[in-house]
Design an enzyme around this catalytic site. Structure first.
Site, PDB file in Angstrom:
ATOM      1  N   CYS A   1      -9.031   1.863   6.019  1.00  0.00           N
ATOM      2  CA  CYS A   1      -8.244   2.797   6.821  1.00  0.00           C
ATOM      3  C   CYS A   1      -9.201   3.742   7.525  1.00  0.00           C
ATOM      4  CB  CYS A   1      -7.350   3.660   5.925  1.00  0.00           C
ATOM      5  SG  CYS A   1      -6.252   2.713   4.919  1.00  0.00           S
TER       6      CYS A   1
ATOM      7  N   ASN B   1      -7.224   0.692  -1.158  1.00  0.00           N
ATOM      8  CA  ASN B   1      -7.435   0.066   0.142  1.00  0.00           C
ATOM      9  C   ASN B   1      -8.291   1.015   0.980  1.00  0.00           C
ATOM     10  OD1 ASN B   1      -7.338  -1.016   2.671  1.00  0.00           O
ATOM     11  ND2 ASN B   1      -5.110  -0.901   2.901  1.00  0.00           N
TER      12      ASN B   1
ATOM     13  N   VAL C   1     -11.286 -10.320   0.390  1.00  0.00           N
ATOM     14  CA  VAL C   1     -11.403  -9.433   1.515  1.00  0.00           C
ATOM     15  C   VAL C   1     -10.032  -8.965   1.997  1.00  0.00           C
ATOM     16  CG1 VAL C   1     -13.546 -10.466   2.378  1.00  0.00           C
ATOM     17  CG2 VAL C   1     -11.347 -11.391   3.177  1.00  0.00           C
ATOM     18  N   ASN C   2     -10.056  -7.794   2.661  1.00  0.00           N
ATOM     19  CA  ASN C   2      -8.898  -7.383   3.432  1.00  0.00           C
ATOM     20  C   ASN C   2      -8.944  -8.169   4.755  1.00  0.00           C
ATOM     21  OD1 ASN C   2      -6.678  -5.832   4.390  1.00  0.00           O
ATOM     22  ND2 ASN C   2      -7.334  -4.150   3.082  1.00  0.00           N
TER      23      ASN C   2
ATOM     24  N   ASN D   1      -1.429  -0.512  -4.977  1.00  0.00           N
ATOM     25  CA  ASN D   1      -2.388  -0.382  -3.881  1.00  0.00           C
ATOM     26  C   ASN D   1      -2.222   1.003  -3.254  1.00  0.00           C
ATOM     27  OD1 ASN D   1      -3.005  -0.816  -0.779  1.00  0.00           O
ATOM     28  ND2 ASN D   1      -4.058  -2.473  -1.844  1.00  0.00           N
TER      29      ASN D   1
ATOM     30  N   GLY E   1       0.816  -1.216   0.000  1.00  0.00           N
ATOM     31  CA  GLY E   1       0.000   0.000   0.000  1.00  0.00           C
ATOM     32  C   GLY E   1       0.847   1.263   0.000  1.00  0.00           C
TER      33      GLY E   1
ATOM     34  N   GLY F   1      -5.123 -15.497   6.288  1.00  0.00           N
ATOM     35  CA  GLY F   1      -4.730 -16.900   6.190  1.00  0.00           C
ATOM     36  C   GLY F   1      -5.921 -17.848   6.179  1.00  0.00           C
TER      37      GLY F   1
ATOM     38  N   GLY G   1      -8.453 -14.438   0.605  1.00  0.00           N
ATOM     39  CA  GLY G   1      -8.671 -14.727   2.016  1.00  0.00           C
ATOM     40  C   GLY G   1      -8.360 -16.190   2.270  1.00  0.00           C
TER      41      GLY G   1
HETATM   42  C1  LIG Z   1       1.577  -8.572   6.527  1.00  0.00           C
HETATM   43  C2  LIG Z   1       0.400  -8.117   5.726  1.00  0.00           C
HETATM   44  C3  LIG Z   1       0.402  -6.822   5.183  1.00  0.00           C
HETATM   45  C4  LIG Z   1      -0.688  -6.371   4.434  1.00  0.00           C
HETATM   46  N1  LIG Z   1      -0.659  -5.123   3.886  1.00  0.00           N
HETATM   47  C5  LIG Z   1      -1.682  -4.711   3.092  1.00  0.00           C
HETATM   48  C6  LIG Z   1      -1.644  -3.442   2.422  1.00  0.00           C
HETATM   49  O1  LIG Z   1      -0.659  -2.695   2.502  1.00  0.00           O
HETATM   50  N2  LIG Z   1      -2.732  -3.070   1.681  1.00  0.00           N
HETATM   51  C7  LIG Z   1      -3.831  -3.883   1.536  1.00  0.00           C
HETATM   52  O2  LIG Z   1      -4.779  -3.507   0.846  1.00  0.00           O
HETATM   53  N3  LIG Z   1      -3.881  -5.106   2.122  1.00  0.00           N
HETATM   54  C8  LIG Z   1      -2.843  -5.533   2.891  1.00  0.00           C
HETATM   55  N4  LIG Z   1      -2.894  -6.781   3.471  1.00  0.00           N
HETATM   56  C9  LIG Z   1      -4.061  -7.650   3.260  1.00  0.00           C
HETATM   57  C10 LIG Z   1      -3.813  -8.704   2.173  1.00  0.00           C
HETATM   58  O3  LIG Z   1      -3.503  -8.096   0.933  1.00  0.00           O
HETATM   59  C11 LIG Z   1      -5.036  -9.639   2.016  1.00  0.00           C
HETATM   60  O4  LIG Z   1      -6.165  -8.861   1.696  1.00  0.00           O
HETATM   61  C12 LIG Z   1      -5.353 -10.430   3.275  1.00  0.00           C
HETATM   62  O5  LIG Z   1      -4.178 -10.818   3.947  1.00  0.00           O
HETATM   63  C13 LIG Z   1      -6.216 -11.673   3.003  1.00  0.00           C
HETATM   64  O6  LIG Z   1      -5.577 -12.580   2.129  1.00  0.00           O
HETATM   65  P1  LIG Z   1      -4.684 -13.845   2.652  1.00  0.00           P
HETATM   66  O7  LIG Z   1      -5.523 -14.570   3.663  1.00  0.00           O
HETATM   67  O8  LIG Z   1      -4.355 -14.629   1.423  1.00  0.00           O
HETATM   68  O9  LIG Z   1      -3.476 -13.245   3.288  1.00  0.00           O
HETATM   69  C14 LIG Z   1      -1.807  -7.237   4.230  1.00  0.00           C
HETATM   70  C15 LIG Z   1      -1.786  -8.542   4.763  1.00  0.00           C
HETATM   71  C16 LIG Z   1      -0.703  -8.986   5.503  1.00  0.00           C
HETATM   72  C17 LIG Z   1      -0.729 -10.397   6.038  1.00  0.00           C
END
Ligand SMILES: Cc1cc2nc3c(=O)[nH]c(=O)nc-3n(C[C@H](O)[C@H](O)[C@H](O)COP(=O)(O)O)c2cc1C
Length: 314
Positions: free
Chosen positions: A140, A137, A201-202, A109, A55, A227, A253
């Site tokens: 926030c 994103n 999802v975030n 992002n 981001g 995760g 997700g």
């Molecule tokens: C360490 C970490 C940093 C992240 N930083 C951002 C970010 O900067 N911007 C954003 O939109 N999502 C961020 N995310 C969210 C991920 O892009 C993703 O939406 C979320 O982890 C769900 O997917 P996953 O279960 O495959 O990790 C971050 C996730 C993690 C684990």
């Protein structure tokens, strides 16, 4: 990298989202893949559908104090605090290196704490060549509106997406927060405000406590859960969102293998992102592309895009 054992010449893994052609639906998620360039030695970047960079904000940000990461049952908590080098440094230092790599799709992002932050960041990034699309994103706090998340208040969401739309010709993907009552409503608001696609999802707001020390495991106290632990909820949210909009949906997700991808596509995702899996194995994204190819051959799926929305409910 050796070719997949049963590679088929007729196999078409490509998907189109927001007018962008991806060679396959596997996109590395923001915050888990640096600025892409750091992964060049471990992943063949041109093998992925694309990747989303960390981001970016209008100014550089230091992020939160440690501890910022904690592994939970089937998941991970993070409160990195959106640490990044700032949009201008990305344009000046990272993009030129990325432009030297052929056949990759780079998504930027973007985040901010006010509508003007998003506006300024996008204006800076507009000057950089080699960005295929923006991913907003919206998870926030909106400091101008009392700290409520942009992405959990329909009016703030409408405002920030409309502002971004007004400031760029590039495709706009709006990344939704799962910390809402109705994901369908937020998806619809994003579409009506001008999004070309939504991603979700975030992370889910969560926390962990150390019973011995009686302290939070994360210095920020609360953190984002990601995760495999979140996969079933993410899948349901992708399903609900996809039914609510006409624009394409990018699902994520907890995706950790090819079968997970197929499940998200059946629920309505046109493409997917992989985040936390890259923490457990930095090569995960590339390995999952191979697995996906094998899955399609084994299941005689010639055009992967045809799987999207194919859930059978009767
Ligand atoms: C360490 C970490 C940093 C992240 N930083 C951002 C970010 O900067 N911007 C954003 O939109 N999502 C961020 N995310 C969210 C991920 O892009 C993703 O939406 C979320 O982890 C769900 O997917 P996953 O279960 O495959 O990790 C971050 C996730 C993690 C684990």
């Amino acid at each position: 990298m050796t070719p997949a054992p049963h590679a088929s010449r007729n196999l078409d893994l490509s998907v189109t989202v927001a007018g962008i052609q991806f060679k396959n639906p596997v996109i590395a998620a923001s915050g888990t893949f640096g600025y892409g360039i750091e992964f060049e030695d471990v992943v063949h970047l041109d093998k992925l559908g694309g990747f989303v960079v960390k981001g970016l904000s209008k100014e550089p940000m230091a992020g939160n104090p440690p501890p910022r990461l904690y592994e939970t049952a089937a998941g991970m908590l993070n409160a990195i605090g959106l640490q990044n080098i700032g949009a201008q440094a990305f344009v000046d230092e990272k993009l030129p290196k990325l432009r030297n790599i052929k056949n990759i799709v780079v998504l930027a992002n973007v985040f901010g704490y006010t509508r003007e932050d998003y506006e300024r960041t996008i204006q800076i990034l507009n000057e950089g060549e080699g960005i295929a699309a923006y991913e907003l994103n919206v998870s926030c706090p909106n400091t101008a509106h009392g700290g409520i998340q942009f992405g959990s208040d329909p009016r703030s969401l409408d405002e920030v997406v409309a502002t971004a739309r007004h400031n760029t010709q590039r495709p706009l993907i709006v990344k939704l927060s799962p910390n809402v009552t109705s994901i369908a409503q937020m998806a619809y608001v994003a579409q009506e405000a001008g999004a070309d696609a939504i991603s979700l999802v975030n992370t889910f707001v969560a926390m962990a406590i150390d019973a011995e020390t009686r302290k939070p495991r994360i210095a920020n106290v609360t953190a984002g859960l990601s995760g495999p632990a979140i996969k079933p909820i993410a899948l349901r949210m992708v399903y609900d969102a996809a039914k609510a909009v006409k624009i394409p949906v990018i699902g994520m997700g907890g995706i950790a293998n090819a079968v997970d991808i197929i499940e998200f596509m059946l629920a309505g995702a046109a493409a997917i992102q992989i985040g936390t899996a890259s923490y457990w194995d930095p090569c995960a994204t590339e390995k999952i592309v191979d697995q996906l190819q094998d899955w399609c051959v084994e299941h005689k799926v010639e055009k992967l895009a045809s799987v999207t929305g194919g859930l059978l409910t009767d």
